[in-house]
Design a protein around this motif. Structure first.
Motif, PDB file in Angstrom:
ATOM      1  N   UNK A   7       0.197  -3.771   5.599  1.00 27.04           N
ATOM      2  CA  UNK A   7       0.035  -2.327   5.370  1.00 27.04           C
ATOM      3  C   UNK A   7      -0.779  -2.107   4.098  1.00 27.04           C
ATOM      4  N   UNK A   8      -0.784  -0.874   3.623  1.00 29.57           N
ATOM      5  CA  UNK A   8      -1.614  -0.486   2.482  1.00 29.57           C
ATOM      6  C   UNK A   8      -1.317  -1.284   1.223  1.00 29.57           C
ATOM      7  N   UNK A   9      -2.333  -1.542   0.412  1.00 33.25           N
ATOM      8  CA  UNK A   9      -2.071  -2.137  -0.907  1.00 33.25           C
ATOM      9  C   UNK A   9      -1.625  -1.011  -1.855  1.00 33.25           C
ATOM     10  N   UNK A  10      -0.788  -1.366  -2.835  1.00 35.61           N
ATOM     11  CA  UNK A  10      -0.239  -0.331  -3.723  1.00 35.61           C
ATOM     12  C   UNK A  10      -1.282   0.306  -4.649  1.00 35.61           C
ATOM     13  N   UNK A  30      -3.455  -7.714  -4.539  1.00 30.76           N
ATOM     14  CA  UNK A  30      -2.189  -8.029  -3.868  1.00 30.76           C
ATOM     15  C   UNK A  30      -2.306  -7.974  -2.347  1.00 30.76           C
ATOM     16  N   UNK A  31      -3.505  -7.837  -1.831  1.00 30.86           N
ATOM     17  CA  UNK A  31      -3.683  -7.887  -0.377  1.00 30.86           C
ATOM     18  C   UNK A  31      -3.070  -9.212   0.089  1.00 30.86           C
ATOM     19  N   UNK A  32      -2.119  -9.143   1.052  1.00 29.28           N
ATOM     20  CA  UNK A  32      -1.231 -10.295   1.230  1.00 29.28           C
ATOM     21  C   UNK A  32      -1.777 -11.445   2.071  1.00 29.28           C
ATOM     22  N   UNK A  33      -3.000 -11.885   1.784  1.00 31.15           N
ATOM     23  CA  UNK A  33      -3.575 -13.038   2.482  1.00 31.15           C
ATOM     24  C   UNK A  33      -4.271 -13.927   1.443  1.00 31.15           C
ATOM     25  N   UNK A 154     -10.677   2.981   1.851  1.00 31.64           N
ATOM     26  CA  UNK A 154     -10.883   4.382   1.459  1.00 31.64           C
ATOM     27  C   UNK A 154      -9.840   5.268   2.135  1.00 31.64           C
ATOM     28  N   UNK A 155      -9.568   4.955   3.392  1.00 31.88           N
ATOM     29  CA  UNK A 155      -8.564   5.741   4.120  1.00 31.88           C
ATOM     30  C   UNK A 155      -7.176   5.594   3.491  1.00 31.88           C
ATOM     31  N   UNK A 156      -6.903   4.425   2.990  1.00 34.41           N
ATOM     32  CA  UNK A 156      -5.622   4.224   2.296  1.00 34.41           C
ATOM     33  C   UNK A 156      -5.552   5.104   1.041  1.00 34.41           C
ATOM     34  N   UNK A 157      -6.675   5.231   0.368  1.00 34.85           N
ATOM     35  CA  UNK A 157      -6.716   6.059  -0.842  1.00 34.85           C
ATOM     36  C   UNK A 157      -6.458   7.528  -0.472  1.00 34.85           C
ATOM     37  N   UNK A 158      -7.123   7.973   0.582  1.00 32.71           N
ATOM     38  CA  UNK A 158      -6.947   9.364   1.027  1.00 32.71           C
ATOM     39  C   UNK A 158      -5.485   9.613   1.429  1.00 32.71           C
TER      40      UNK A 158
END
Ligand SMILES: *Cc1c(COP(=O)(O)O)cnc(C)c1O
Length: 315
Positions: A7-10, A30-33, A154-158
């Protein structure tokens, strides 16, 4: 590796205070890969293509300190497919990333930098002759798929803005090959948002650096049927590249120390630490005040440790 649950990064607030701006950071480190970063965010999408096209090995290129090569080697390993990396002789040194790549069993072919393109051709030909179906990934995860990864960011930011009611007036980030920037610019265009996206270049100068971003934006918009759509001017800032890729000064080191001391977030001298320092200089120079500012942490955690080792050896 299974990417389905990612899911989204913090996004979190920083203790940094400059001209009464509020600073936030998006933790793509922290992107989990595979120790995260923008290369991980991009690589996940490239491997969708690998899987969809039933390719059975990957070829890419990068230097011995490449975050991209680490991530590609790791995902390839997890999928049980061979990974071939072409690496220019000029940059060969032992780094944490190169050690991880080796640990993951990727096959590195070294050649003079001028022969990288022909060596890639040769490698692809060889693999095909051996009956493989190789997938080629551009260095740094450049290309429409890499751009797509940052449209998603960008969508995560929005969506964060919608949840919290906080609006970011500025988004700053490290600009290298320009794919991250292209994705953010396309994301902004798709969402019709008004804000400033500022890429702090760590190596390339204008006009070349900004032209590449512009071409990447155009290529992506073409690919989604939005050709000829106008986007905002590209803010590609080359005032802080110092003497080019990998160079830094004492202020960069102080910036890195300070962010780690107060927020416990690791930056490095090649990418994020240099760009964060550049961002602060840019804010001072342009007298930006009382704004909400988001910095995207594009990763590179192994380089934080390379820098520590350099300090120890006084290099
Ligand atoms: C590659 C890299 C960048 C540059 O990203 P581009 O999309 O090539 O502009 C920035 N930060 C880190 C840590 C990187 O590894």
């Amino acid at each position: 590796m299974d990417f389905a649950g990612i899911s989204k990064t913090p996004i979190q607030k920083l203790s940094e205070s400059l001209n009464k701006n509020k600073f936030f950071i998006k933790r793509d480190d922290l992107f989990p890969v595979s120790l995260g970063g923008n290369k991980a965010r991009k690589a996940v999408l490239f491997f969708d293509e690998v899987e969809n096209g039933q390719f059975d090995c990957v070829v890419t290129y990068g230097s011995s300190s490449s975050n991209h090569c680490r991530v590609v080697a790791n995902i390839a390993r997890s999928k049980g497919i061979p990974c071939h990396i072409i690496s220019p002789d000029e940059t060969i040194k032992t780094t944490f990333n190169s050690q991880i790549v080796e640990l993951l069993g990727a096959v590195t072919t070294k050649c003079p930098v001028a022969e990288v393109a022909s060596t890639i051709e040769q490698k692809l030909k060889e693999l095909k002759a051996q009956g493989y179906k190789p997938y080629f990934i551009q260095g740094g995860g450049h290309g429409n798929i890499g751009t797509q990864a940052y449209v998603k960011a960008y969508e995560e930011i929005v969506s964060y803005e919608k949840e919290t009611g906080i609006h970011f007036d500025y988004i700053f980030h490290t600009s290298g090959t320009g794919t991250t920037q292209a994705g953010l610019v396309c994301g902004q265009l798709i969402h019709h948002d008004v804000r400033n996206i500022v890429g702090i270049s760590i190596a390339r100068k204008t006009p070349y650096g900004s032209d590449v971003v512009r071409e990447s934006v155009k290529s992506y918009l073409d690919s989604i049927g939005l050709a000829n759509t106008d986007h905002k001017p590209i803010h590609f800032v080359d005032d802080y590249v110092l003497d080019g890729y990998g160079t830094y000064n004492d202020s960069v080191l102080q910036t890195i120390e300070s962010v780690f001391q107060y927020d416990g977030i690791p930056f490095d001298t090649t990418y994020t630490g240099k760009a964060f320092w550049g961002m602060k200089e840019y804010i001072k120079k342009n007298r930006i005040a009382n704004k909400n500012i988001l910095f995207i942490h594009t990763g590179g955690i192994p380089l934080f440790f390379d820098d520590l080792r350099k300090r120890e050896k006084n290099e």
